[in-house]
Design a protein around this motif. Structure first.
Motif, short mmCIF file in Angstrom:
data_model
loop_
_atom_site.label_atom_id
_atom_site.label_comp_id
_atom_site.label_asym_id
_atom_site.label_seq_id
_atom_site.Cartn_x
_atom_site.Cartn_y
_atom_site.Cartn_z
N ALA A 176 -6.66 -11.39 1.35
CA ALA A 176 -6.19 -11.12 2.71
C ALA A 176 -5.99 -9.62 2.92
O ALA A 176 -6.30 -9.08 3.99
CB ALA A 176 -4.89 -11.88 2.97
N LYS A 177 -5.48 -8.94 1.90
CA LYS A 177 -5.29 -7.50 2.00
C LYS A 177 -6.64 -6.79 2.17
O LYS A 177 -6.78 -5.87 2.99
CB LYS A 177 -4.58 -6.97 0.75
CG LYS A 177 -4.22 -5.50 0.82
CD LYS A 177 -3.66 -4.98 -0.50
CE LYS A 177 -2.40 -5.67 -0.89
NZ LYS A 177 -1.81 -5.07 -2.13
N LEU A 178 -7.65 -7.24 1.43
CA LEU A 178 -8.98 -6.65 1.56
C LEU A 178 -9.55 -6.89 2.95
O LEU A 178 -10.21 -6.02 3.52
CB LEU A 178 -9.92 -7.23 0.49
CG LEU A 178 -9.61 -6.85 -0.96
CD1 LEU A 178 -10.52 -7.63 -1.91
CD2 LEU A 178 -9.78 -5.35 -1.18
N GLN A 179 -9.31 -8.07 3.49
CA GLN A 179 -9.84 -8.40 4.81
C GLN A 179 -9.19 -7.57 5.91
O GLN A 179 -9.78 -7.37 6.97
CB GLN A 179 -9.66 -9.89 5.09
CG GLN A 179 -10.43 -10.81 4.16
CD GLN A 179 -11.91 -10.56 4.20
OE1 GLN A 179 -12.50 -10.29 5.25
NE2 GLN A 179 -12.56 -10.64 3.03
N ARG A 180 -7.96 -7.08 5.66
CA ARG A 180 -7.27 -6.28 6.67
C ARG A 180 -7.74 -4.83 6.69
O ARG A 180 -7.40 -4.08 7.61
CB ARG A 180 -5.75 -6.31 6.42
CG ARG A 180 -5.09 -7.62 6.70
CD ARG A 180 -3.57 -7.47 6.80
NE ARG A 180 -2.98 -6.96 5.58
CZ ARG A 180 -2.51 -7.73 4.59
NH1 ARG A 180 -2.60 -9.05 4.70
NH2 ARG A 180 -1.96 -7.20 3.53
N MET A 181 -8.50 -4.43 5.70
CA MET A 181 -8.95 -3.04 5.63
C MET A 181 -9.88 -2.73 6.79
O MET A 181 -10.66 -3.58 7.24
CB MET A 181 -9.64 -2.77 4.29
CG MET A 181 -8.71 -2.87 3.09
SD MET A 181 -9.57 -2.64 1.51
CE MET A 181 -10.05 -0.91 1.67
N GLY B 54 0.83 -1.19 0.00
CA GLY B 54 0.00 0.00 0.00
C GLY B 54 0.86 1.25 0.00
O GLY B 54 2.09 1.19 -0.08
N GLY B 55 0.23 2.39 0.10
CA GLY B 55 0.97 3.64 0.10
C GLY B 55 1.32 4.09 -1.31
O GLY B 55 1.07 3.40 -2.30
N ASP B 56 1.92 5.25 -1.38
CA ASP B 56 2.20 5.89 -2.66
C ASP B 56 3.63 6.41 -2.66
O ASP B 56 4.08 7.03 -1.68
CB ASP B 56 1.21 7.05 -2.87
CG ASP B 56 1.51 7.86 -4.10
OD1 ASP B 56 1.58 7.27 -5.18
OD2 ASP B 56 1.68 9.08 -3.97
N GLY C 245 13.74 -4.74 13.99
CA GLY C 245 13.16 -3.69 14.81
C GLY C 245 11.66 -3.87 14.95
O GLY C 245 11.08 -4.87 14.55
N LYS C 246 11.01 -2.87 15.53
CA LYS C 246 9.57 -2.96 15.75
C LYS C 246 8.85 -2.01 14.81
O LYS C 246 9.38 -1.02 14.33
CB LYS C 246 9.24 -2.61 17.20
CG LYS C 246 9.64 -1.21 17.62
CD LYS C 246 9.31 -0.97 19.09
CE LYS C 246 9.70 0.46 19.52
NZ LYS C 246 9.36 0.70 20.95
N GLY C 247 7.60 -2.33 14.56
CA GLY C 247 6.80 -1.48 13.69
C GLY C 247 7.20 -1.63 12.23
O GLY C 247 7.73 -2.65 11.80
N GLY C 248 6.95 -0.58 11.47
CA GLY C 248 7.23 -0.63 10.05
C GLY C 248 6.05 -1.15 9.26
O GLY C 248 5.12 -1.75 9.81
N ALA C 249 6.07 -0.91 7.97
CA ALA C 249 4.97 -1.33 7.11
C ALA C 249 5.05 -2.83 6.84
O ALA C 249 6.10 -3.46 6.98
CB ALA C 249 5.03 -0.55 5.80
N ALA C 250 3.91 -3.39 6.45
CA ALA C 250 3.88 -4.80 6.08
C ALA C 250 4.60 -4.99 4.75
O ALA C 250 4.37 -4.24 3.80
CB ALA C 250 2.43 -5.27 5.95
N PRO C 251 5.49 -5.98 4.64
CA PRO C 251 6.19 -6.22 3.37
C PRO C 251 5.21 -6.57 2.26
O PRO C 251 4.22 -7.28 2.48
CB PRO C 251 7.11 -7.40 3.69
CG PRO C 251 7.24 -7.40 5.17
CD PRO C 251 5.93 -6.90 5.70
#
Length: 683
Positions: free
Chosen positions: A411-416, A58-60, A103-109
């Motif tokens: 799965a991506k749609l379900q995470r929304m 996701g993201g731009d 580390g912790k956090g960060g975006a999903a790969p």
């Protein structure tokens, strides 16, 4: 406490990503990903550790920040090649990326993480430029790639994004030391470099070289063929009027399975494409790049009538074509689905093309609808380029289905996040530039609605719309509700902005407080003009749109306790409010057959933030009751059962209560918002 400074490689990556993403020639919105590799110190061992920073799922690119990066240990990521179970089970590798995090956090790969990690280069870009995809989707793309780039760019046959594609690209890079990147068949480009600057330069070289290659082969003979009779663009005023008339019908059709918001485009690229002889053939082939058809569906719905066909004929034909589209889409699903496929998500088109008029795109919110349209323009550009140098040849239908109904996409749609209560609803608020109207507009927007702020004062309407957000969330229109043509134009503007209207709030009003013998005919006429006539005109035009949509709707009147309470020196205002109150009952009875609910809200005097009270009504009512104007709100509060002052936000809360879904079976109701005025109890 300030956030730690990003690693220098991450800083360079963000700068490069933002620069590439800022130019739509380089990649589409939210498309592509970039990465950088470097060394940092392991906080546990204190030893150096090789890391990769990569744009997450996701993201731009144009707006990418550090929070949008996934950070992975390179040794663990590359070790996955040793446990890779093969292409038939490559989706399992995505879950393994979570065990490579640092580390912790960060975006999903994202699914493209393997491409970046497995390619032996410090910096990698994967982009979706129209020029690159044009070569990738040409019938002889491999030959054209060699002709265009020589040994500077290699060809990778189509493969669905994933771990195996990463291995393929890594192998080709290792075998082609002269290459700065690859063309991915049916998909896009990937480039690499030893430094961030070199990687960016290599990406731009591929993109600009492809552009020049296509331009050099462009001739006077248009890639899409000659202009078809009756398909040329209508004059702008006729085009916009036609679009406004068709859009609610189209939105209703596109919302057969689930409600949608619409976006309209009559860009030159769209109108030219639809005017040409080859557009039916090319549209039927569908889009190719996965980023495109995930948002546009495999193909659009195309009206096959001349631009100036009678409106009724166009509507009838669109309904026929929509029924056929749904049947064809179900066939597409059934041809390719297996026992493990997600359920069909909906058979309605995301893109509708009307020659001479333009493109109508749909999505679960205004941004999604707009972006879907932008992606189809990308697809048009790709078709033009491919047809210029060869012939447009998108990937096979079965491969499109594998992407569209990919378990990872599901799965991506379900995470929304769950949608807000008023998501997919278009609200039209009169008198929305101040006071109660402003509060209602802000509340409806906060609950997920797209809002059209209508006011006689263009500046105040624009300020409230800007307060709500971008044009994807709110637009301002100027309208005097007593003027029939202005009301029709304002609601047509709402249709053009978002596809129609679902929730109308008749809030515009004014007040003049005088005893009967001092009330002039002009006093009477202006108040009845705004509140009685204005509400009628707005409700009538809105009902036309709602009936065309066939999606139901809500009309809410901001009436007043004065519609049932006989206050002093208030004949014109009270009678106008009583007129509005009875319009609620009459319209509830008439419009119920269309699923349109009509209700009212009866506030007591709203002093704070009210344009009406600030405009003289407050001073007049204070004089009637013998209190100072600054104490009027307190005076009103003390005469109520709850001893509370009524605020604009309280009225807005009632509007939401009536329209937010919990009162779906309620119509013809007046809700008092007066803190308890016994004399105004409804009987």
């Amino acid at each position: 406490m300030t956030s730690p400074t990003p690693h220098p490689q991450a800083q360079a990556l963000l700068r490069r990503s933002n620069a590439l993403g800022a130019d739509p020639r380089n990649t589409n919105y939210a498309g592509g990903n970039t990465s950088a590799k470097g060394t940092d110190t392991d906080p546990v061992t204190g030893e150096p550790v090789e890391l990769m920073w990569v744009k997450g799922s996701g993201g731009d690119l144009g707006t990418l920040t550090e929070d949008g990066l996934a950070v992975l240990r390179l040794d663990r990521l590359r070790a996955l090649a040793g446990v890779y179970p093969g292409v038939e089970r490559e989706d399992e590798m995505v879950a393994a990326f979570d065990y490579c995090g640092h580390g912790k956090g960060g975006a999903a790969p994202s699914i493209d993480t393997a491409m970046h990690g497995l390619v032996e280069a410090p910096h990698v870009d994967h982009l979706h430029p129209d020029s690159g995809i044009a070569l990738a989707c040409a019938a002889d793309g491999e030959k054209l790639t060699a002709e265009c780039f020589g040994d500077r760019v290699a060809w990778v046959p189509w493969r669905r994004p994933g771990f195996q594609l990463g291995l393929d690209i890594a192998a080709i890079k290792a075998a082609t030391p002269t290459a700065i990147g690859v063309i991915l068949g049916g998909h896009g480009i990937t480039a690499w470099g030893d430094t961030s600057e070199q990687c960016e330069a290599n990406s731009l070289e591929i993109i600009r070289t492809a552009e020049a290659f296509i331009e050099a082969r462009t001739t006077d003979e248009h890639a899409f063929g000659p202009v078809l009779e009756g398909r040329a663009a209508l004059p702008e005023d006729q085009r916009r009027a036609r679009a406004a008339a068709l859009f609610p019908v189209l939105r209703g059709l596109a919302s057969t399975d689930r409600p949608q918001i619409g976006h309209y485009s009559d860009s030159a690229a769209v109108l030219d494409f639809l005017s040409r002889a080859e557009h039916p053939r090319l549209a039927a082939l569908g889009t190719s790049c996965p980023d495109h058809f995930l948002r546009t569906k495999v193909r659009p719905l195309v009206l096959d009538l001349p631009a100036d066909a009678p409106l009724a004929d166009a509507v009838t034909r669109l309904k026929e074509l929509h029924a056929a589209y749904r049947e064809e889409y179900r066939g597409y699903y059934e041809r390719h689905a297996d026992a493990d496929s997600p359920a069909m998500r909906g058979a309605d088109p995301a893109i509708v093309l009307v020659p001479g008029v333009g493109m109508f795109s749909f999505g679960t919110d205004a941004q999604t609808a707009r972006v879907a349209g932008e992606f189809y323009v990308n697809a048009v550009n790709v078709m033009r380029g491919a047809e210029t140098v060869s012939a447009y040849a998108p990937i096979e239908e079965a491969e499109k289905f594998r992407i569209e109904y990919w378990a990872l996409e599901e799965a991506k749609l379900q995470r929304m996040a769950a949608p807000k209560p008023l998501a997919t609803r278009v609200a039209f608020v009169t008198g929305g530039g101040s006071g109660i109207g402003r509060a209602i507009a802000l509340r409806l927007a906060a609950e997920g609605a797209c809002v059209v702020v209508a006011d006689r004062d263009a500046d105040t309407a624009a300020k409230v719309a800007a307060e709500i957000g971008t044009a994807d969330r709110a637009v301002a229109v100027t309208a005097d509700v007593t003027d029939e043509s202005e009301v029709a134009a304002a609601l047509a503007a709402a249709a053009l902005a978002f596809g129609g209207v679902d929730l109308v709030v008749n809030n515009a009003g004014l007040s003049i407080s005088k005893p009967l013998l001092e009330t002039t005919a002009a006093d009477w006429d202006i108040q009845h003009g705004v509140m009685a006539r204005g509400s009628f005109l707005v409700a009538r035009e809105a009902a036309r749109i709602m009936a065309a949509q066939e999606m139901g709707g809500d009309i809410v009147y901001i009436s007043s306790k004065n519609g049932v309470f006989a206050g002093p020196d208030n004949i014109a205002y009270g009678a106008a409010k009583a007129d509005q109150a009875h319009q609620v009952r009459l319209l509830a009875a008439e419009l119920g057959a269309h699923g349109i609910r009509v209700n009212g809200v009866n506030p007591d005097g709203v002093v704070r933030g009210s344009g009406i009270f600030a405009g003289g009504w407050g001073a007049e009512r204070a004089a009637v009751y013998g209190v100072s104007e600054d104490k009027l709100g307190e005076f009103y509060a003390q005469r109520t059962l709850l001893k509370r002052e009524v605020l604009p936000e309280n009225v807005a809360a009632a509007v939401f209560a009536l329209t937010g879904g919990d009162l779906s079976h309620t119509t013809g109701l007046h809700v008092p918002v007066d803190a308890g005025v016994a004399a105004a109890f409804l009987r």
